[in-house]
Motif scaffolding. Sequence first.
Motif, PDB file in Angstrom:
ATOM      1  N   SER A   1       0.840  -1.209   0.000  1.00 20.11           N
ATOM      2  CA  SER A   1       0.000   0.000   0.000  1.00 20.11           C
ATOM      3  C   SER A   1       0.871   1.253   0.000  1.00 20.11           C
ATOM      4  N   THR A   2       1.979   1.174   0.687  1.00 19.50           N
ATOM      5  CA  THR A   2       2.903   2.315   0.725  1.00 19.50           C
ATOM      6  C   THR A   2       3.381   2.649  -0.688  1.00 19.50           C
ATOM      7  N   LEU A   3       3.721   1.627  -1.463  1.00 22.92           N
ATOM      8  CA  LEU A   3       4.168   1.854  -2.840  1.00 22.92           C
ATOM      9  C   LEU A   3       3.063   2.530  -3.656  1.00 22.92           C
ATOM     10  N   LEU A   4       1.838   2.006  -3.544  1.00 19.65           N
ATOM     11  CA  LEU A   4       0.740   2.584  -4.331  1.00 19.65           C
ATOM     12  C   LEU A   4       0.475   4.027  -3.920  1.00 19.65           C
ATOM     13  N   ARG A   5       0.507   4.284  -2.617  1.00 19.89           N
ATOM     14  CA  ARG A   5       0.261   5.656  -2.146  1.00 19.89           C
ATOM     15  C   ARG A   5       1.362   6.602  -2.602  1.00 19.89           C
ATOM     16  N   ALA A   6       2.588   6.110  -2.636  1.00 18.89           N
ATOM     17  CA  ALA A   6       3.684   6.950  -3.135  1.00 18.89           C
ATOM     18  C   ALA A   6       3.506   7.229  -4.629  1.00 18.89           C
ATOM     19  N   LEU A   7       3.101   6.206  -5.390  1.00 15.29           N
ATOM     20  CA  LEU A   7       2.876   6.407  -6.825  1.00 15.29           C
ATOM     21  C   LEU A   7       1.738   7.403  -7.057  1.00 15.29           C
ATOM     22  N   ALA A   8       0.728   7.366  -6.170  1.00 12.48           N
ATOM     23  CA  ALA A   8      -0.426   8.264  -6.307  1.00 12.48           C
ATOM     24  C   ALA A   8      -0.120   9.676  -5.822  1.00 12.48           C
ATOM     25  N   GLY A   9       1.082   9.871  -5.318  1.00 19.59           N
ATOM     26  CA  GLY A   9       1.469  11.210  -4.870  1.00 19.59           C
ATOM     27  C   GLY A   9       0.972  11.534  -3.476  1.00 19.59           C
ATOM     28  N   LEU A  10       0.588  10.512  -2.711  1.00 17.58           N
ATOM     29  CA  LEU A  10       0.022  10.744  -1.378  1.00 17.58           C
ATOM     30  C   LEU A  10       1.048  10.576  -0.264  1.00 17.58           C
ATOM     31  N   LEU A  11       2.233  10.115  -0.600  1.00 16.65           N
ATOM     32  CA  LEU A  11       3.310  10.003   0.391  1.00 16.65           C
ATOM     33  C   LEU A  11       4.580  10.587  -0.215  1.00 16.65           C
ATOM     34  N   PRO A  12       5.365  11.289   0.603  1.00 19.99           N
ATOM     35  CA  PRO A  12       6.615  11.845   0.070  1.00 19.99           C
ATOM     36  C   PRO A  12       7.662  10.759  -0.138  1.00 19.99           C
ATOM     37  N   ARG A  13       8.562  11.024  -1.067  1.00 22.61           N
ATOM     38  CA  ARG A  13       9.694  10.118  -1.293  1.00 22.61           C
ATOM     39  C   ARG A  13      10.846  10.509  -0.376  1.00 22.61           C
TER      40      ARG A  13
END
Length: 221
Positions: free
Chosen positions: A58-70
């Motif tokens: 889920s972390t990967l998907l949220r990062a791809l969706a722009g919802l978590l910072p890299r």
Amino acid sequence: MSIDVLQPVQPPVDGALRLCVDNLSVLRGGRRVLDRVSFSLSAGRALVVTGPNGAGKSTLLRALAGLLPRAGGSIALEGGPPDVELPQQAHYLAHNDGLKSALTIEENLDFWARYLAQEPDARSHTIDAALAIVGLGHVAAAPFGVLSAGQKRRAALARLLVAFRPLWLLDEPLTALDRASREKFAVAMSDHCAQGGLIVAATHEPLGLDEAASLALGGAS
Ligand SMILES: Nc1ncnc2c1ncn2[C@@H]1O[C@H](COP(=O)(O)OP(=O)(O)OP(=O)(O)O)[C@@H](O)[C@H]1O
């Protein structure tokens, strides 16, 4: 009701899109959940992300969706319109269905279709067509809140169909679906890929796609 609309997304040049993730690292609660993850995905392809609970799907998907910072690395959807950010070229289906309980299914889908401000695009379905694909035409006028768990998930999947977005980010899309619904959604995913779309799906179960690539994340907690 007046709603703000997102920037219209121009259809990508078929076959030109490519999702490139390079050395992506993401922290959650100060802990490095994703550590230098890299992959690329071409138009027309699906990627199944697997791994034990807590591995970071889920972390990967949220990062791809722009919802978590890299915390490091890069994410790019190459070949698309240069002035449209990646999250605006994606549908993100989370564990939550993203639909309002008090609105009917039709009203929910109408909201999403208008909110996403789609230009006329042959790859978008009408609400009636989307409901027919997920087998919910008979409850179109029912409030979302009264649906069964599987019907709610099917309504959430219909959201993907009423406005074309090239990249589908799907977190456990098959949750609560019966076998017939899974088979129908597998067809919808194949159609999306055939139209030049891309899919990244986190799942513990087979998606029903013959030629999906896979990415196994490790590290359970
Ligand atoms: N807000 C947060 N603060 C701290 N840690 C978090 C937060 N959100 C998630 N985590 C942690 O990040 C890790 C990855 O969670 P994630 O939800 O990405 O896993 P997952 O692979 O999708 O798991 P599952 O298969 O159970 O859905 C887990 O250890 C989780 O506890």
